[in-house]
Enzyme design. Sequence first.
Site, PDB file in Angstrom:
ATOM      1  N   CYS A  17       0.838  -1.198   0.000  1.00 22.20           N
ATOM      2  CA  CYS A  17       0.000   0.000   0.000  1.00 22.20           C
ATOM      3  C   CYS A  17       0.873   1.249   0.000  1.00 22.20           C
ATOM      4  CB  CYS A  17      -0.919   0.025   1.215  1.00 22.20           C
ATOM      5  SG  CYS A  17      -0.011   0.081   2.771  1.00 22.20           S
ATOM      6  N   CYS A  20       3.501   1.681   2.644  1.00 22.18           N
ATOM      7  CA  CYS A  20       4.756   0.942   2.418  1.00 22.18           C
ATOM      8  C   CYS A  20       5.752   1.837   1.681  1.00 22.18           C
ATOM      9  CB  CYS A  20       4.517  -0.314   1.575  1.00 22.18           C
ATOM     10  SG  CYS A  20       3.509  -1.576   2.357  1.00 22.18           S
ATOM     11  N   ASP A 419       9.102  30.980 -28.851  1.00 22.71           N
ATOM     12  CA  ASP A 419      10.209  31.488 -29.651  1.00 22.71           C
ATOM     13  C   ASP A 419       9.681  31.578 -31.092  1.00 22.71           C
ATOM     14  OD1 ASP A 419      12.926  32.100 -30.428  1.00 22.71           O
ATOM     15  OD2 ASP A 419      12.989  30.089 -31.269  1.00 22.71           O
ATOM     16  N   ASP A 617      13.232  25.575 -29.594  1.00 25.87           N
ATOM     17  CA  ASP A 617      13.789  24.439 -30.336  1.00 25.87           C
ATOM     18  C   ASP A 617      14.774  23.617 -29.516  1.00 25.87           C
ATOM     19  OD1 ASP A 617      16.040  26.010 -30.272  1.00 25.87           O
ATOM     20  OD2 ASP A 617      15.984  26.545 -32.395  1.00 25.87           O
ATOM     21  N   ASP A 621      17.439  28.175 -26.941  1.00 25.32           N
ATOM     22  CA  ASP A 621      16.424  28.573 -25.970  1.00 25.32           C
ATOM     23  C   ASP A 621      16.573  27.852 -24.626  1.00 25.32           C
ATOM     24  OD1 ASP A 621      15.007  30.239 -27.858  1.00 25.32           O
ATOM     25  OD2 ASP A 621      14.342  28.391 -28.798  1.00 25.32           O
TER      26      ASP A 621
END
Length: 735
Positions: A17, A20, A419, A617, A621
């Site tokens: 669960c 855990c 951009d 790209d 950037d």
Amino acid sequence: MNKKTKTTTLRITGMHCASCSAILTRALQKVDGVTSAVVNYSTEKATVTFESSLTQENILVEAVKKKGYGAEILGGESFGREEKLREQEIQKIKFKVIFSSILSVPALFISMVLMALPYREYVLWILSTPVQFYIGWPFYQGTWAALKNKSANMDSLIAIGTSAAYFYSLYVIFFVPEGHQYFEISAILITLVLLGKYLEALAKGKTSQAIAKLVKMGAKTATVIRKGKELKIPVEEVVVGDIVIVKPGEKIPVDGVLTEGYSAVDESLVTGESIPVEKKKGDAVIGSTINKQGTFRFRATKVGTETTLSRIVKLIEEAQSKKAPIQRFADQISAYFVPIVIAVAVLTFLIWYVVLNAALEFSLIAAVAVVVIACPCALGLATPTSIMVGTGKGALHGILIKGGDVLEAAHKIKYIVFDKTGTITKGKPEVTDVVPAQGVSEKELLTIAGSLEKSSEHPLAEAIVKYAQEKKVSFKKISGFQAVVGKGVRGKLGSQEYYLGNLKLMKEKNVSVSSLVPKLESLEQEGKTVMILAEKKKILGLIAVADEIKEDSPEAIAVLKSMGIVPYMITGDNKRTAQAIAKKVGIEKFFAEVLPEDKAKQVKELQRKGKVAMVGDGINDAPALAQADIGIAMGSGTDVAMETGNIVLMKNSLLDIPRAVKLSRMTMAKIKQNFFWALIYNVLGIPLAAGVLYPFTGWLLSPIIAGGAMALSSVSVVTNSLLLRRKSLKLKKQR
């Protein structure tokens, strides 16, 4: 001294669960040198980042094992083996469910129907004991592990609840023969919990179908040329540098570059784009994509785990192991929930037995029902199953999302900064106008401009050089070449110095451009980028370059606006050119004349108003992509795009941005639905199990019904997450 960090992934076994995973997360975070640890209950993996000088992977494995769980280090090519291990685990649970059912179902039948069966209590004792201590032994192991950690988990609830029913029944057999025993309750509860786990395991297996689909679609063999002969070998044996032959209809085995031939390749597996892409000598090909026509040869450049497909699989696996911030909410609840439930169960017993003087067996059954119905499995599954389905669905549509945190953040985006070059536009500018000054010929203008730009790597320079070559212009040798970032270039032709760039460069060099200002402004109003050529203080002419807008850019912007997101454009171009491009695609707000290093500053400024995504790209950037709350990189599987962006758009289509936002919103809706059902189930279930309605209705929730409902809640949460796969990412057409 630099600290060398390393990230490793461990496969965890024995988790039952969310609590855990919370136990193991704390245990791993306490290991010296560990900087971060994320344990995902749904994927059964731990992703750990640590300083290699302070700890090692084997120490991490031991830390997990000390808590009573299993762990092993996952290698590079883990998915196939992991799938087999998952299948083995499912078969193991299936066997236990069948074995447990063979014993517990007859026990339930005997208890409810065969009331007059001789030695009935002893038969029930015999049937339930193997279920309690053989099938149910892992629950005792889990309880002991939690106790050693001064904690409690789902195992604790099951072990306490079933043990209470079992040992009370044993007490009845030996000391209160006329009393009622509950052996069948303990046996059926364990069977129901196991059945829930089996159904859960099957459903969780389906959440990773996106990865399975990608892995199975990989090529199995390759035809290579070695020592002048064609050999068919397993794809694993292809090495970098091998010349590989691909015939029509065959899968391209690994990544490479065409050396001979021509064809069209179906790259839909990687990009999601159905139209075949033409390939010629020098073009890159991606492993596992399909050659549609023509035979060609290519040189292998990436093999094994380095191929694009393998890296995509790895990226999705990593994404599915990262927790969304909303998961912390579930983890915090689970950490406190189990001890509170045990306290409520004890309180329920004491109130009924001590305060209200109810019978011992009535009080005990109410307490057991509280323990059983409160298991927080559904809560632990609410987020990770949705994240797994969401990231997998994105991958199959060519949208790679690098983690649950990214998938969650995307639905909060208020602003998206685009951009211009290569994002809104195609990124392949062409010369549209050549305007020589008085007394200067077009050939002279192109000769000087082409000679200067031949040394530059800028896309605009490439367009000018290409145009000059088409006009059969001969280039001259340039000395002292210098690129002036964001402004243009300079260089000497003989003893004479020339400048080619924008108005900023001309102002810096005190060049008067007044004679061509009307033409310059006219060209810029058309959205063209204008380069000015000057000799010392004298202007020689203008060269206008335009970059075509991508066909889907206006529609993508319109869809984003309809979703309540404000688009911005950022460019190094002047204000007039930027305004013309922005207007064409429907963007009202833009940043112009921004140097590459200043893009991140503009993004940071915008972040004061809300969450910001940056689209670029993935190369120049990078700082802005990193600064933004979400960096969205364009690029069909390029290395830089995969490394830079939080989201990678494999198809290079801006329409995939609103699709990614839509996917995020759908995923978050599923997570919230899952939380609602998991929490409302517990909130309503616990009081019912405690017998709150009994004084008014005479109705008490049976532990068997509580066990069935608990198992059903986990399955329903996983099933609800799986429904996300059927949701469409189709966008509404904008007028």
